[in-house]
Design an enzyme around this catalytic site. Structure first.
Site, PDB file in Angstrom:
ATOM      1  N   SER A   1     -32.532  27.860 -36.020  1.00 24.76           N
ATOM      2  CA  SER A   1     -32.059  28.810 -37.028  1.00 24.76           C
ATOM      3  C   SER A   1     -32.901  28.844 -38.295  1.00 24.76           C
ATOM      4  CB  SER A   1     -30.610  28.502 -37.391  1.00 24.76           C
ATOM      5  OG  SER A   1     -30.474  27.154 -37.782  1.00 24.76           O
TER       6      SER A   1
ATOM      7  N   HIS B   1     -29.255  32.851 -32.373  1.00 25.29           N
ATOM      8  CA  HIS B   1     -30.326  33.672 -32.954  1.00 25.29           C
ATOM      9  C   HIS B   1     -31.216  34.304 -31.886  1.00 25.29           C
ATOM     10  CE1 HIS B   1     -29.373  32.349 -37.013  1.00 25.29           C
ATOM     11  NE2 HIS B   1     -29.116  31.184 -36.459  1.00 25.29           N
TER      12      HIS B   1
ATOM     13  N   LYS C   1     -24.143  37.698 -35.721  1.00 28.42           N
ATOM     14  CA  LYS C   1     -25.559  37.887 -36.052  1.00 28.42           C
ATOM     15  C   LYS C   1     -26.014  39.224 -35.470  1.00 28.42           C
ATOM     16  CE  LYS C   1     -25.773  32.887 -36.386  1.00 28.42           C
ATOM     17  NZ  LYS C   1     -25.307  32.751 -37.757  1.00 28.42           N
TER      18      LYS C   1
END
Ligand SMILES: Cc1ncc(COP(=O)(O)O)c(C=O)c1O
Length: 387
Positions: A190, A214, A243
């Site tokens: 991350s 991610h 995200k």
């Protein structure tokens, strides 16, 4: 309504503890504070009356303020109301939750999916279910804090292996036999944006859990993440809705028996009020909006930014949408972040304990919604920073 008199609160013992701790953080350059946005989330945001190009959000596909996503939330809220009333195992489960889980499993090629209230809670719940007393979890040194905390809470013994070092991990696996061994890693790390060596990890023959927070929406031919990109099948994948999918919440992708095991054992799922149906409706709309065109725009941006960083002599890569410009000491990272703000760029300073001491940095997260000009302005501003 009768206005209450503003009162000066009595000073409590905990206020003293707080002040002491805050003073120490300030002394070390580690004091943090909140800064509310005055605009929707997006590539450009308003903070404290000023407009900035935003490089600090993980909204990789630009879906956080997408109107179809908002409409998905609205439709589900109208059908189910807003509050979910209880945990899913009591009466918090709705057809919106079930529909989203089916859509997630389909989209990411898994037998089943199970929702959690956040990625943090997913990692706590999954790790605490898969491993316990007498087991050993092998965790990458740069795994996300939610994995670190999940390992701690699981009561398993935790062996930290050097970042991405499969040879060292292999030796550690031999030195630490146990009833059950489990390897856990971020897919994309991350804070550095680099990728885990998933093929080599899988080849170790030990159950593997991968956090695709991610990577989902960013990597893989259909945005399925690093496992999809590399064609590696693992035991459990965790993904977040907060995200690339522009919302909130998270999910585990796993087999049917593991899903049932999680439903029966994962404390972060059992003992927490269910996600509102509106959040599920938004996520399902976001899945539909996760188009190849958005991913292509994100990758065009990743390539442009990476080339720009390389021209400046800064660390560049094309592994993910995350780029770090290391500053070293926390004060230096904060000063660099403020200098960028003067030039209209929002790139928050990331300091310990989020990153190891000595590696405080500016973290840039790119979005499909950034324009070429946004990236050029940022690169130009970076060029002006003291080296
Ligand atoms: C790798 C990783 N896993 C999990 C999380 C937690 O996810 P969430 O924000 O949904 O709690 C994050 C970031 O927040 C993350 O970077």
């Amino acid at each position: 309504m009768i206005q209450a008199e503003p009162r000066t609160p009595a000073r409590l013992a905990v206020d003293g503890w707080a002040q002491e701790s805050l003073n120490a953080l300030e002394h070390d350059g580690l004091l943090r504070h909140l800064e509310p946005l005055e605009s929707p989330q997006g590539p450009v945001v308003d903070v404290a009356g000023r407009r900035y190009i935003n490089f600090s959000s993980n909204d990789y596909l630009g879906l956080a303020a997408d109107l179809d996503v908002v409409a998905g939330a609205r439709t589900a809220a109208i059908q189910h109301g807003f509050g979910s009333g209880a945990s899913r195992l009591i009466v918090g489960d709705t057809t919106a939750h079930v529909s989203l889980e089916k859509a997630l499993a389909r989209a990411f090629g898994s037998e089943t999916a199970l929702l959690f209230n956040s990625g943090y809670q997913a990692n706590l719940g999954v790790l605490g279910t898969l491993a316990g007393e007498g087991d050993v979890i092998f965790s990458d040194a740069l795994n996300h804090a939610s994995i670190v905390d999940g390992c701690r809470l699981s009561k398993a013994r935790v062996v930290i292996y050097p970042h991405r070092d499969v040879a060292a991990l292999k030796a550690l696996l031999q030195q630490n036999p146990a009833r059950r061994q489990l390897i856990v890693t971020d897919a994309v790390f991350s804070m550095d944006g680099d990728q885990a060596p998933l093929e080599a990890l899988k080849a170790l023959g030990v159950p593997l859990m991968v956090d695709e927070a991610h990577a989902i929406g960013v990597l893989g031919p259909t945005g399925g993440g690093l496992c999809e990109q590399l064609g590696v099948e693992v035991d459990v994948r965790v993904g977040t809705l907060g995200k690339s999918l522009g919302g909130f919440g998270a999910f585990a992708l796993c087999s049917k028996p593991v899903r049932s095991w999680l439903i029966n054992k994962a404390r972060s799922l059992i003992f927490s009020t269910a996600l509102p149906a509106a959040v599920c409706g938004a996520a399902e709309a976001a899945l539909n909006a996760m188009t190849p065109q958005r991913r292509a725009r994100l990758w065009r941006n990743i390539k442009q930014f990476s080339q720009g960083l390389a021209r400046l002599g800064l660390t560049a890569h094309e592994d993910s949408a995350i780029f770090s410009v290391i500053q070293g000491r926390p004060e230096r990272a904060v000063a660099a972040s403020l200098a960028l703000r003067e030039r209209g760029i929002l790139a928050k300073a990331i300091r310990p304990p989020t990153v190891p001491a000595g590696t405080s940095r500016l973290r840039f997260a790119l979005s499909a919604a950034h324009t070429e000009e946004h990236l050029s302005v940022a690169l130009h501003a970076l060029e002006g920073l003291p080296r």
